[in-house]
Structures are given as C-alpha cells and as structure tokens.
Design a protein around this motif. Structure first.
Motif, short mmCIF file in Angstrom:
data_model
loop_
_atom_site.label_atom_id
_atom_site.label_comp_id
_atom_site.label_asym_id
_atom_site.label_seq_id
_atom_site.Cartn_x
_atom_site.Cartn_y
_atom_site.Cartn_z
N ALA A 1 0.81 -1.23 0.00
CA ALA A 1 0.00 0.00 0.00
C ALA A 1 0.84 1.27 0.00
CB ALA A 1 -0.94 0.01 1.20
N LEU A 2 2.07 1.18 0.49
CA LEU A 2 2.89 2.40 0.63
C LEU A 2 3.92 2.53 -0.48
CD1 LEU A 2 3.43 2.03 4.48
CD2 LEU A 2 1.59 3.24 3.30
N GLU A 3 3.87 1.60 -1.46
CA GLU A 3 4.77 1.69 -2.61
C GLU A 3 4.53 3.02 -3.34
OE1 GLU A 3 7.00 -0.45 -4.02
OE2 GLU A 3 6.57 -2.47 -3.26
N PRO A 4 5.54 3.65 -3.91
CA PRO A 4 6.93 3.22 -3.91
C PRO A 4 7.74 3.77 -2.73
CG PRO A 4 6.72 5.10 -5.33
CD PRO A 4 5.35 4.85 -4.73
N VAL A 5 7.10 4.46 -1.80
CA VAL A 5 7.86 5.09 -0.72
C VAL A 5 8.45 4.03 0.21
CG1 VAL A 5 7.69 6.58 1.33
CG2 VAL A 5 6.55 7.24 -0.80
N ILE A 6 7.60 3.09 0.64
CA ILE A 6 8.10 1.94 1.42
C ILE A 6 7.66 0.68 0.67
CG2 ILE A 6 8.15 0.78 3.66
CD1 ILE A 6 7.30 3.39 4.98
N ASP A 7 8.62 -0.14 0.29
CA ASP A 7 8.35 -1.31 -0.55
C ASP A 7 7.66 -2.43 0.24
OD1 ASP A 7 11.22 -1.34 0.54
OD2 ASP A 7 10.82 -3.44 0.09
N ALA A 8 6.94 -3.26 -0.51
CA ALA A 8 6.13 -4.32 0.10
C ALA A 8 6.97 -5.31 0.91
CB ALA A 8 5.35 -5.06 -0.99
N ARG A 9 8.13 -5.68 0.39
CA ARG A 9 8.97 -6.66 1.08
C ARG A 9 9.43 -6.12 2.44
NH1 ARG A 9 9.89 -11.52 2.38
NH2 ARG A 9 12.00 -12.34 2.27
N THR A 10 9.81 -4.85 2.46
CA THR A 10 10.21 -4.23 3.73
C THR A 10 9.05 -4.23 4.71
OG1 THR A 10 11.90 -2.81 2.74
CG2 THR A 10 10.94 -2.05 4.82
N MET A 11 7.86 -3.88 4.24
CA MET A 11 6.70 -3.86 5.13
C MET A 11 6.40 -5.25 5.68
SD MET A 11 5.68 -0.81 5.61
CE MET A 11 4.06 -1.04 6.36
N GLU A 12 6.53 -6.27 4.82
CA GLU A 12 6.23 -7.63 5.25
C GLU A 12 7.20 -8.10 6.33
OE1 GLU A 12 6.18 -10.47 2.07
OE2 GLU A 12 5.64 -12.14 3.42
N GLY B 1 -2.49 11.49 2.42
CA GLY B 1 -2.52 11.87 3.84
C GLY B 1 -2.82 13.31 4.13
N GLY B 2 -2.95 14.13 3.08
CA GLY B 2 -3.28 15.54 3.27
C GLY B 2 -2.19 16.31 3.99
N THR B 3 -2.61 17.43 4.58
CA THR B 3 -1.69 18.28 5.35
C THR B 3 -2.36 18.56 6.71
OG1 THR B 3 -2.72 20.22 4.35
CG2 THR B 3 -0.68 19.41 3.32
N TYR C 1 15.05 8.31 2.55
CA TYR C 1 13.94 7.66 3.25
C TYR C 1 13.16 8.67 4.07
CZ TYR C 1 12.03 4.93 7.26
OH TYR C 1 11.25 4.40 8.26
N VAL C 2 13.86 9.51 4.80
CA VAL C 2 13.18 10.49 5.65
C VAL C 2 12.40 11.48 4.80
CG1 VAL C 2 13.53 12.35 7.32
CG2 VAL C 2 14.86 10.24 7.52
N LYS C 3 13.01 11.91 3.70
CA LYS C 3 12.33 12.86 2.81
C LYS C 3 11.06 12.23 2.24
CE LYS C 3 13.30 15.89 -1.10
NZ LYS C 3 14.07 16.03 -2.34
N SER C 4 11.15 10.97 1.83
CA SER C 4 10.00 10.30 1.23
C SER C 4 8.88 10.04 2.24
CB SER C 4 10.43 8.96 0.61
OG SER C 4 11.36 9.19 -0.41
N PHE C 5 9.26 9.89 3.50
CA PHE C 5 8.28 9.65 4.57
C PHE C 5 7.18 10.72 4.57
CE2 PHE C 5 7.34 10.51 9.21
CZ PHE C 5 6.50 9.42 9.41
N ALA C 6 7.56 11.94 4.18
CA ALA C 6 6.58 13.04 4.15
C ALA C 6 5.38 12.71 3.26
CB ALA C 6 7.25 14.32 3.66
N GLU C 7 5.57 11.84 2.29
CA GLU C 7 4.49 11.52 1.34
C GLU C 7 3.49 10.51 1.89
OE1 GLU C 7 6.13 10.35 -2.49
OE2 GLU C 7 7.92 11.52 -2.02
N VAL C 8 3.83 9.84 2.99
CA VAL C 8 2.94 8.78 3.51
C VAL C 8 2.45 9.03 4.94
CG1 VAL C 8 3.80 6.97 1.96
CG2 VAL C 8 4.96 7.36 4.15
N ILE C 9 2.50 10.28 5.37
CA ILE C 9 2.00 10.61 6.71
C ILE C 9 0.50 10.86 6.68
CG2 ILE C 9 2.12 12.22 8.65
CD1 ILE C 9 5.00 12.86 7.81
N VAL D 1 -0.08 6.15 5.42
CA VAL D 1 -1.15 5.98 4.42
C VAL D 1 -0.51 5.95 3.03
CG1 VAL D 1 -3.12 6.99 5.64
CG2 VAL D 1 -1.49 8.49 4.47
N PRO D 2 -1.24 5.44 2.04
CA PRO D 2 -0.70 5.43 0.68
C PRO D 2 -0.22 6.81 0.25
CG PRO D 2 -2.66 4.07 0.76
CD PRO D 2 -2.54 4.75 2.10
N PRO D 3 0.86 6.86 -0.53
CA PRO D 3 1.46 8.14 -0.94
C PRO D 3 0.44 9.13 -1.48
CG PRO D 3 2.80 6.32 -1.72
CD PRO D 3 1.56 5.72 -1.12
#
Ligand code: MN3
Length: 219
Positions: free
Chosen positions: A14-25, A94-96, A187-195, A89-91
């Motif tokens: 669900a969080l691809e491409p910011v966090i990949d499925a294998r990492t989440m699993e 998540g709004g602001t 990674y930290v920069k991309s995290f902003a897209e899935v908050i 949440v998915p990229p």
C-alpha cells in the motif's frame, strides 16, 4: 492476557513506492512480531502481562530490574511499531495538517517548513538505531526530537524527551535498507508523502482533551 501483534491496516504494498512491500512484510511479520513474542516471554507470569502497552511503557521505571531491559526494548518496540503503522497511508493521500494541529505547528514550531526541517534533523542525527518523534509535552505544547533504540517519549525516567507521541518515524536500518540502503536522508524525505495527517491531527486533539497534559493548557 498476552500482548498481540496488530494487523496492518493496509496491504504490504500500500505504501509503494515510498516503502516497498517486502520491507513492510518483514518489518511487520518478523521484526514487530518478534518484539511481541519477546515481550510476552519477559512478562509471562508477572503482573505486567495484564497492563496495557501504553501503561507498560509509561511505567517502565516501575518494572522490576530483572525484566526492565527486556520490557524497555520489546515493549518499546511493540508500542512504537503499533503507532508507526497507524500514521502511514498510501502516498499522496494523507493531506496536510489542519485545525488545531495546524495552528499549533504554526504557533509552536514556526510552521510546516520549520517543523519538517527540525524533524528531519532529529531523524538524521540519531546515530545508529532509533526513532524521530512529534509529541505533545506535559504542558500541552508540541515537541520534536529523537530517542535511541526502542525508547519513546512516554518512558518516564528513561527518555530524554517526554510527552505523548503523535507521529513517529522508525530510523532503524531494517525500516528502509532494502530500498534505500545507506540513504537515510532519502527515506526520511519520502516519509513526508505517507504521513496520515488526519490521523495525527485526531491523535493531537485526543491528547489535548485528555488528562495527560496540564489543565491550564488543555484545549
Ligand atoms: Mn522497526
């Protein structure tokens, strides 16, 4: 009652491409599951196995020395990851920040750009493994900081920063290594897209209405 691993509220991808499925699993099914197993092993047969995970980390200084380190590491791991899954949440969905949280970020942290710069700094300067946090201090104001290992701001008498966490970022390598390798800044920069800012805002409102902050500044 034993502690249990919560289901992820979305699919692994669900969080691809910011966090990949294998990492989440691996992160959820292996790492988080292991913290839960080890926490249950450490607390089995003690009064601490019947305490809520929130209260357990809050009361870490009261936990007997013989099991305190195990509870600190694995109870912290259980609490921190349970929160982490909930703020994602998915990229782009998540709004602001809105409402009271947006006003507080403006008033107490100098606005979103300033918040993000401080949060990024906290995440990047945490040497080794740990977490970056946005939290509500005991006086009701927002704070930003980091903790080592699986510590968190609820851990009275243990953590350098104290308060109610409303947003946490896992900066252990296991959280990002498969996709980002050594590039924690990416990674930290991309995290902003899935908050999930709606959820973080709701958590903020709940803390402000609770008795866990001083009455004078309660919303
Ligand atoms: Mn982790």
């Amino acid at each position: 009652m034993a502690f249990t691993l919560p289901d992820l509220p979305y699919e692994f991808d669900a969080l691809e491409p910011v966090i990949d499925a294998r990492t989440m699993e691996i992160h959820h099914d292996k790492h988080h599951a292991t913290y839960v197993t080890n926490l249950n092993n450490a607390t089995a047969g003690t009064e601490w196995e019947n305490v809520s995970i929130d209260d357990l980390v809050r009361r870490i200084s009261d936990v007997p020395e013989g099991i305190r380190t195990a509870v600190r590491n694995n109870g912290g791991g259980h609490y921190n990851h349970s929160l982490f899954w909930k703020v994602l949440v998915p990229p782009g969905t998540g709004g602001t920040p809105e409402g009271e949280l947006a006003a507080a970020i403006e008033r107490e942290l100098g606005g979103m750009d300033s918040f993000w710069s401080t949060f990024t700094q906290a995440a990047l300067t945490r040497f080794g493994s740990g977490w970056a946090w946005l939290y509500v201090s005991g006086d009701g104001t927002l704070g930003v900081g980091s903790t080592p290992n699986q510590d968190n701001p609820l851990m009275n008498g243990v953590s350098e920063i104290a308060g109610e966490p409303i947003l946490g970022l896992d900066v252990w390598e296991h959280a990002y290594y498969l996709k980002y390798q050594n590039r924690r800044p990416d990674y930290v920069k991309s995290f902003a897209e899935v908050i999930d800012w709606v959820g973080v805002g709701a958590a903020y409102d709940a803390v402000r209405r609770s008795d866990r902050i001083s009455g004078a500044s309660r919303a």
